[in-house]
Structures are given as C-alpha cells and as structure tokens.
Motif scaffolding. Structure first.
Motif, mmCIF file in Angstrom:
data_model
loop_
_atom_site.group_PDB
_atom_site.id
_atom_site.type_symbol
_atom_site.label_atom_id
_atom_site.label_comp_id
_atom_site.label_asym_id
_atom_site.label_seq_id
_atom_site.Cartn_x
_atom_site.Cartn_y
_atom_site.Cartn_z
ATOM 1 N N VAL A 26 32.084 46.778 38.207
ATOM 2 C CA VAL A 26 32.584 46.169 39.440
ATOM 3 C C VAL A 26 32.412 44.660 39.288
ATOM 4 C CG1 VAL A 26 32.360 46.061 41.943
ATOM 5 C CG2 VAL A 26 31.960 48.220 40.746
ATOM 6 N N VAL A 27 33.540 43.956 39.173
ATOM 7 C CA VAL A 27 33.526 42.556 38.748
ATOM 8 C C VAL A 27 33.947 41.631 39.887
ATOM 9 C CG1 VAL A 27 34.389 40.901 37.053
ATOM 10 C CG2 VAL A 27 34.090 43.306 36.402
ATOM 11 N N ALA A 28 33.080 40.690 40.232
ATOM 12 C CA ALA A 28 33.430 39.666 41.213
ATOM 13 C C ALA A 28 34.285 38.598 40.544
ATOM 14 C CB ALA A 28 32.169 39.035 41.801
ATOM 15 N N THR A 29 35.322 38.154 41.238
ATOM 16 C CA THR A 29 36.220 37.123 40.718
ATOM 17 C C THR A 29 36.253 35.942 41.691
ATOM 18 O OG1 THR A 29 38.089 38.256 41.761
ATOM 19 C CG2 THR A 29 37.649 38.760 39.440
ATOM 20 N N PRO A 30 36.766 34.781 41.270
ATOM 21 C CA PRO A 30 36.765 33.602 42.135
ATOM 22 C C PRO A 30 37.485 33.825 43.460
ATOM 23 C CG PRO A 30 37.222 32.960 39.885
ATOM 24 C CD PRO A 30 37.253 34.459 39.906
ATOM 25 N N ILE A 31 37.032 33.091 44.482
ATOM 26 C CA ILE A 31 37.667 33.183 45.801
ATOM 27 C C ILE A 31 38.698 32.071 45.999
ATOM 28 C CG2 ILE A 31 35.718 34.338 46.873
ATOM 29 C CD1 ILE A 31 34.810 31.679 48.022
ATOM 30 N N GLY A 32 38.913 31.263 44.979
ATOM 31 C CA GLY A 32 39.902 30.187 45.087
ATOM 32 C C GLY A 32 39.926 29.341 43.830
ATOM 33 N N ASN A 33 38.774 28.887 43.394
ATOM 34 C CA ASN A 33 38.667 28.021 42.236
ATOM 35 C C ASN A 33 38.406 28.865 40.993
ATOM 36 O OD1 ASN A 33 37.823 26.105 40.261
ATOM 37 N ND2 ASN A 33 37.326 24.673 41.907
ATOM 38 N N LEU A 34 39.357 28.865 40.045
ATOM 39 C CA LEU A 34 39.228 29.711 38.857
ATOM 40 C C LEU A 34 38.001 29.362 38.013
ATOM 41 C CD1 LEU A 34 42.919 30.015 37.631
ATOM 42 C CD2 LEU A 34 41.534 31.756 38.759
ATOM 43 N N ALA A 120 30.370 57.389 41.230
ATOM 44 C CA ALA A 120 28.940 57.694 41.178
ATOM 45 C C ALA A 120 28.696 59.178 41.440
ATOM 46 C CB ALA A 120 28.183 56.840 42.187
ATOM 47 N N ALA A 121 29.436 59.753 42.397
ATOM 48 C CA ALA A 121 29.278 61.176 42.698
ATOM 49 C C ALA A 121 29.682 62.046 41.516
ATOM 50 C CB ALA A 121 30.101 61.537 43.933
ATOM 51 N N ALA A 122 30.592 61.545 40.695
ATOM 52 C CA ALA A 122 31.031 62.299 39.519
ATOM 53 C C ALA A 122 30.053 62.159 38.360
ATOM 54 C CB ALA A 122 32.422 61.833 39.091
ATOM 55 N N GLY A 123 29.013 61.344 38.543
ATOM 56 C CA GLY A 123 27.972 61.242 37.537
ATOM 57 C C GLY A 123 28.135 60.112 36.545
ATOM 58 N N TYR A 124 29.063 59.205 36.801
ATOM 59 C CA TYR A 124 29.277 58.088 35.884
ATOM 60 C C TYR A 124 28.500 56.854 36.347
ATOM 61 C CZ TYR A 124 33.040 61.047 34.217
ATOM 62 O OH TYR A 124 33.759 62.113 33.722
ATOM 63 N N ARG A 125 28.162 56.045 35.399
ATOM 64 C CA ARG A 125 27.407 54.824 35.716
ATOM 65 C C ARG A 125 28.337 53.772 36.341
ATOM 66 N NH1 ARG A 125 23.783 51.178 31.463
ATOM 67 N NH2 ARG A 125 23.098 49.610 32.999
ATOM 68 N N VAL A 126 27.785 53.012 37.287
ATOM 69 C CA VAL A 126 28.496 51.887 37.881
ATOM 70 C C VAL A 126 27.647 50.638 37.678
ATOM 71 C CG1 VAL A 126 29.508 50.908 39.976
ATOM 72 C CG2 VAL A 126 29.534 53.385 39.625
ATOM 73 N N MET A 127 28.233 49.607 37.053
ATOM 74 C CA MET A 127 27.487 48.379 36.773
ATOM 75 C C MET A 127 28.102 47.212 37.547
ATOM 76 S SD MET A 127 26.717 46.454 33.114
ATOM 77 C CE MET A 127 25.888 47.899 32.437
ATOM 78 N N PRO A 128 27.317 46.517 38.382
ATOM 79 C CA PRO A 128 27.846 45.381 39.133
ATOM 80 C C PRO A 128 27.756 44.089 38.327
ATOM 81 C CG PRO A 128 25.615 45.814 39.834
ATOM 82 C CD PRO A 128 25.932 46.829 38.761
ATOM 83 N N LEU A 129 28.784 43.255 38.426
ATOM 84 C CA LEU A 129 28.757 41.924 37.840
ATOM 85 C C LEU A 129 28.875 40.915 38.979
ATOM 86 C CD1 LEU A 129 29.615 43.737 35.363
ATOM 87 C CD2 LEU A 129 30.597 41.631 34.436
ATOM 88 N N PRO A 130 27.787 40.252 39.334
ATOM 89 C CA PRO A 130 27.786 39.368 40.501
ATOM 90 C C PRO A 130 28.657 38.142 40.268
ATOM 91 C CG PRO A 130 25.766 39.108 39.265
ATOM 92 C CD PRO A 130 26.490 40.255 38.639
ATOM 93 N N GLY A 131 29.051 37.547 41.375
ATOM 94 C CA GLY A 131 29.874 36.347 41.298
ATOM 95 C C GLY A 131 30.210 35.854 42.682
ATOM 96 N N ALA A 132 31.382 35.278 42.815
ATOM 97 C CA ALA A 132 31.776 34.639 44.073
ATOM 98 C C ALA A 132 31.862 35.644 45.219
ATOM 99 C CB ALA A 132 33.125 33.951 43.899
ATOM 100 N N SER A 133 31.422 35.188 46.399
ATOM 101 C CA SER A 133 31.536 35.947 47.641
ATOM 102 C C SER A 133 31.698 34.930 48.759
ATOM 103 C CB SER A 133 30.297 36.816 47.890
ATOM 104 O OG SER A 133 30.274 37.294 49.223
ATOM 105 N N SER A 134 32.791 35.014 49.493
ATOM 106 C CA SER A 134 33.022 34.025 50.550
ATOM 107 C C SER A 134 31.963 34.135 51.644
ATOM 108 C CB SER A 134 34.424 34.196 51.135
ATOM 109 O OG SER A 134 34.600 35.487 51.682
#
Length: 313
Positions: A26-34, A120-134
């Motif tokens: 799960v990848v956070a991307t820019p909110i305006g500025n690349l 997650a319910a299906a048993g697969y891993r979920v990895m967060p990648l932090p970044g921009a959040s308005s």
C-alpha cells in the motif's frame, strides 16, 4: 534527477530491505508536488508486477513521469471488492502488487480499505509504505497546541440537515478535527460551520489549507465565524481542494456550573428565613439569574443536609 537516476538511487537506498512476493504494498503518493514521492515508494513501484490504482489515467501519467510502465488494475470505490479478488489471484501466483490512490495515502478518504481487508482475510501479507497525507500535512501547520489528539472526519454530508448534525457533534470536541471539502461546496460548508460553531463566548478557530504542496498553496488560521467572509474576500480563496482543521474546543472550567459568589451568599441567607421555592425566586430576582438554576442549587444543598421537619411545599 532523470527517471533512471531516480530509480537507481531508490534501489540503492531502499533495496536492502526484503520485499517478498505474494504481498500487497500500500503505497502513499504525492498530494500535489511530485518531489514528495519517497525513494522507497519508487523502488517498490519498480519491483511490482502490477499496480492497482484508483484511476488508471492519473496513475499512468504519474508512473510515466518516473519512467515506469506497469500493468495497471483499475480498483476504485465502485469495483473495489471485485478488484480485490483479482489482486488475490495475482498474489496467489506469487506476484508483488502495489496499490496507489490518485493522491496521498490509500484508504484515508480514498479507496483501499476494502482491498486491504480482503487481502488480509485471504492470508496474504500487506505492507504499508508511508508518505504524503493531506490530513497529517494540515495538522502539522494548524498549531492547535491545546488539542487532545485529532479525529479525521473527511467529507461531511452534502445534505444540510445531516451536515448540521455532524457539526453539532463537534461543538465540544477536545481534539483537532480534519475535514475535507471540494471547491464547489466550500461556501455551503463555511456557512454551516459559522451557524454551528461560530458563536459563543469563546470563538472556535479553524485552519484552512488550500492546494497543499501545490504552486498556489495557502494556509490561513482564523475564527470559524470569519470563514465565510474570508472566502468571499478573494475568488482565489474558493479554488482548489480544501483540508480544514477545526481546532479543539476550549476546556470548560471545572466549576462552570457553580453560582457566582454573591448569588450563593444571597441564596444561603434567604434560605435561613424562607421556604426553598420562595428563597430561590427572590434570589433569582436579586441576582438576575435563572430561577431554575438557583432552585436546583438549593435542592442540591438541601439533599446534603440531614432531614428535618421543615416543609417547603
């Protein structure tokens, strides 16, 4: 930095960590500025076998800016559960799948929560990648030092009565509250906030963030009651995407319900000579206070006293 150099730097900096197959990123991307993209996000997007996205056109243009061409899976609010099943099938085949929303952190007022739940319910891993959040970006410049934490409200109802109810619940909130709004609805929200929160002895404050991280970014902190006038003062104030931080309501004094000292003395003297109702009514008139308030206080005092034969009926 050209795309190839950016990806090489990302691999050198972020490549030492393990990025397993059969995992949703799960990848956070820019909110305006690349330029706000993280090197780790670039590395994972380059590793991914496929990328789920809220809008393939928006994400396609974003990825091409960094020289990335990947299979794109449309996964938005109208097909998220069906799209999640496709992602699970790819994970079962050992693929790495990344998910991005149009801007910011997925699942924060954007699609993504259902996808994560299903994977997650299906048993697969979920990895967060932090970044921009308005939401977090706005909180960082609100300066609401008295707040006891924060709450995320997102978009309020576009129906006037429901919106008024939602704002009413925030009247005594002791935390900062983050609210999103679109430009075509901002004036209606400003008027509703003024009605619900703009009055009272203590004026609630609001931090208005417009076009965060973009060329015409603007941040202003003002009383809630002044928000409609601020919007009306300049047509540019009504343009762009809005993130609002409603500051915490001030703490109420512990003795807020206590009578003024003079009223308390007057009532106690009258109660020595008069029945409870008569004493309360006379004290209310002398002190210009509500009779019910004085009567309630007299009752509370009477309840704390030992029972006697005095009849105040």
């Amino acid at each position: 930095m050209v795309p190839r150099q950016a990806l090489q730097t990302a691999a050198a900096v972020a490549g030492l960590q393990d990025y397993p197959r059969g995992c949703l990123y799960v990848v956070a991307t820019p909110i305006g500025n690349l330029a706000d993209i993280s090197l780790r996000a670039l590395h994972v997007l380059a590793l991914a076998d496929a990328i789920g996205c809220e809008d393939t056109r928006t994400s396609g243009a974003f990825l091409r800016h960094f020289g990335l061409e990947k299979p794109l899976l449309a996964l938005h609010e109208h097909n998220e559960r069906a799209g999640a099943a496709q992602v699970c099938a790819r994970l079962a085949a050992g693929e790495r799948v990344a998910y991005v929303s149009d801007a910011g952190t997925p699942a924060v007022s954007d699609p993504g929560a259902v996808l994560v739940q299903v994977v997650a319910a299906a048993g697969y891993r979920v990895m967060p990648l932090p970044g921009a959040s308005s939401a977090v970006t706005a909180l960082s410049v609100a300066g609401d030092a008295a707040a006891q934490g924060f709450a995320f409200a997102g978009f309020l109802s576009n129906k006037a009565q429901e919106r008024a109810t939602e704002l009413g619940r925030l009247k005594d909130a002791r935390q900062s509250t983050v609210i999103f709004e679109a430009p075509h609805r901002i004036e209606a929200l400003a008027a509703a906030m003024g009605d619900a929160l703009g009055g009272g002895e203590t004026r609630r404050r609001l931090t208005v963030c417009r076009e965060l991280t973009k060329q015409f970014e603007q941040v202003a902190t003002l009383p809630v009651a002044d928000f409609p006038a601020w919007l009306a003062a300049d047509a540019n104030h009504r343009r762009g995407e809005f993130v609002l931080v409603l500051h915490a309501a001030p703490a109420r004094p512990a003795n807020e319900d206590a009578l003024p000292a003079e009223a308390e003395r007057t009532l106690r003297v009258l109660l020595r000579e008069l029945p409870l109702k008569q004493a309360s009514a006379l004290a209310a008139e002398l002190c210009s206070l509500p009779r019910k308030r004085l009567y309630a206080q007299a009752l509370a005092w009477r309840a704390d006293e030992p029972e006697d034969d005095d009849d105040d009926a």
